[in-house]
Design a protein around this motif. Structure first.
Motif, PDB file in Angstrom:
ATOM      1  N   SER A 100       2.894   5.022 -10.847  1.00 29.56           N
ATOM      2  CA  SER A 100       4.335   5.158 -11.033  1.00 29.56           C
ATOM      3  C   SER A 100       4.832   4.078 -11.982  1.00 29.56           C
ATOM      4  O   SER A 100       4.141   3.088 -12.246  1.00 29.56           O
ATOM      5  CB  SER A 100       5.068   5.057  -9.699  1.00 29.56           C
ATOM      6  N   ALA A 182      10.349   4.957  -8.390  1.00 27.95           N
ATOM      7  CA  ALA A 182       9.970   6.203  -7.712  1.00 27.95           C
ATOM      8  C   ALA A 182      10.041   5.994  -6.210  1.00 27.95           C
ATOM      9  O   ALA A 182       9.040   5.752  -5.537  1.00 27.95           O
ATOM     10  CB  ALA A 182       8.574   6.629  -8.125  1.00 27.95           C
ATOM     11  N   SER A 229       5.644   8.861  -4.998  1.00 35.30           N
ATOM     12  CA  SER A 229       4.578   9.086  -5.961  1.00 35.30           C
ATOM     13  C   SER A 229       3.430   9.832  -5.298  1.00 35.30           C
ATOM     14  O   SER A 229       2.910   9.384  -4.274  1.00 35.30           O
ATOM     15  CB  SER A 229       4.061   7.759  -6.526  1.00 35.30           C
TER      16      SER A 229
END
Length: 438
Positions: A100, A182, A229
């Motif tokens: 991420s 994320a 993620s």
């Protein structure tokens, strides 16, 4: 037997023509043609091999550290897919990872956007390619070695690219903060509660973008930090070309799994490298074209100068095709004389590329020093060797047998085709006219 005797006769006559014409403009042009082919084969061998090494540093770093040979994602049957891949004979290594984007901040407020990857703690042991391409400059790649902070909190280790660390002033042991992008939490909450890591090691690869943007943490810490993620499976293949076959096998067993090959993941970048290599080869091939034109002109001169001998051979029963083959054989011998020395010299320079650039650096330095001593003595103290020669010398030259064979064969064929074109009208004049003139 007849073919063998014909070839021996053609070779014998071609050699006799060569021995008889060791002096004069035609002989000089023939030597110049062989030299041109030699330089062409040598230059193209060195250029392509160095280009292979230069590009391979990028490609190996991307494939082994960044993109993998393939990536698989299956949210419902991920564990089964991982076991299937680890048992597949085409697969060299397969393991889960989380990836991420994030924002890293140092204690003195410096910030940078990074791509953070969570991997298994034993990735260095399970993935030989990753261990080979990820060179640790400082510290130790150990993602399980946690620290206890002053307030009793557990601080996870992080491994940082050397270019990123240099730009932010990070050293081994320093604390850094990561902000989760994320995350399922609101953005304001995510940015108000960063996670602290300590720099466990600094790494370097052959690709600058990885060094300036990648960081590695332990997979469970990344999953906790980046809860949105997805977990992916990174695959290293024994043969990168087996990606299509593996995709068919995987989709047969796991129809819902998504499969991304290295060909799709890096299509633009690898396409640009291929175009660069092709254009460079095209430019160097012009050397062969110049040599071929020179051979064509010199062979036409030789045909004209040997018209009396050609007429005698024809009058004594020599076939036109056999007489033409004499000059084609001579072109073939010229190609061999140029290509084989060029191949040997090219391979020698590729094997000793570091020493060659060191000698060039020394020669250029002493030449500049001698020039400065005569014309600008005041600038001598500021002179130094060009550091770029050391950079070029450290690029590994990778010679690929098929490319080397193609370059050598192309050098020989350029001479053969030129000789064939020059001998097409070898008996354009009547034999009686030629003998009468003589």
């Amino acid at each position: 037997m007849k073919i063998k005797s014909d070839l021996l006769w053609i070779y014998y006559v071609a050699k006799r023509f060569s021995l008889a014409g060791k002096k004069g403009a035609a002989a000089f042009a023939s030597r110049l043609s062989a030299l041109g082919i030699c330089l062409g084969v040598m230059t193209l061998t060195i250029v392509i091999s160095v280009m292979n090494g230069f590009q391979s540093e990028f490609i190996d770093a991307i494939m082994e550290v960044s993109s993998f040979h393939a990536r698989v994602q299956d949210e419902s049957r991920g564990a089964e897919a991982l076991r299937f891949l680890q048992q597949n004979p085409k697969v060299l290594a397969a393991y889960e990872f989380v990836e991420s984007e994030s924002l890293v901040q140092t204690r003195d407020g410096k910030q940078a956007a990074v791509l953070i990857r969570g991997v298994e703690p034993g990735v260095m042991k399970s993935d030989a390619g990753f261990e080979r391409e990820l060179r640790i400059l400082r510290g130790v790649f150990d993602l399980q070695k946690k620290k206890i902070g002053k307030d009793g909190e557990t601080i996870e280790p992080i491994v940082i690219g050397n270019s990123l660390a240099r730009s932010l002033g990070i050293r081994v042991g320093d604390l850094v903060s990561l902000y989760s992008i994320a995350s399922s939490r609101p953005l304001a909450e995510a940015f108000s509660s960063p996670k602290t890591f300590y720099a466990q090691a600094l790494f370097s690869t052959g690709y600058a973008d990885i060094n300036s943007s990648y960081v590695f943490v332990e997979k469970s810490a990344a999953q906790e930090f980046f809860d949105q993620s997805p977990v992916q499976i990174g695959i290293k293949l024994k043969k990168p070309s087996a990606d299509a076959a593996l995709k068919r096998e995987l989709q047969k067993e796991f129809p819902e799994a998504s499969f991304v090959s290295w060909r799709e993941f890096n299509r633009t970048f690898f396409g640009a490298l291929r175009v660069e290599k092709n254009m460079l080869m095209l430019l160097v091939v012009l050397i062969f074209i110049v040599a071929a034109i020179n051979i064509f002109n010199s062979m036409r001169r030789i045909v004209y100068e040997r018209r009396f001998e050609i007429s005698i051979l024809s009058a004594l029963g020599g076939r036109t095709k056999s007489i033409k083959n004499i000059f084609i054989m001579r072109g073939f011998l010229t190609g061999i004389k140029g290509s084989l020395p060029g191949l040997v010299l090219g391979m020698f320079f590729c094997v000793n590329i570091k020493s060659v650039f060191a000698v060039l650096s020394q020669a250029l330095y002493w030449a500049q020093l001698a020039f400065a001593l005569f014309f600008a003595p005041g600038s001598v103290s500021a002179m130094a060797q060009n550091p770029m020669f050391a950079v070029y010398g450290n690029i590994p030259a990778r010679m690929r047998p098929m490319e080397i064979a193609f370059i050598t064969l192309f050098g020989i064929l350029s001479a053969v085709i030129s000789s064939w074109a020059a001998s097409r009208e070898i008996l354009g004049a009547a034999i009686s006219e030629v003998l009468h003139d003589e």
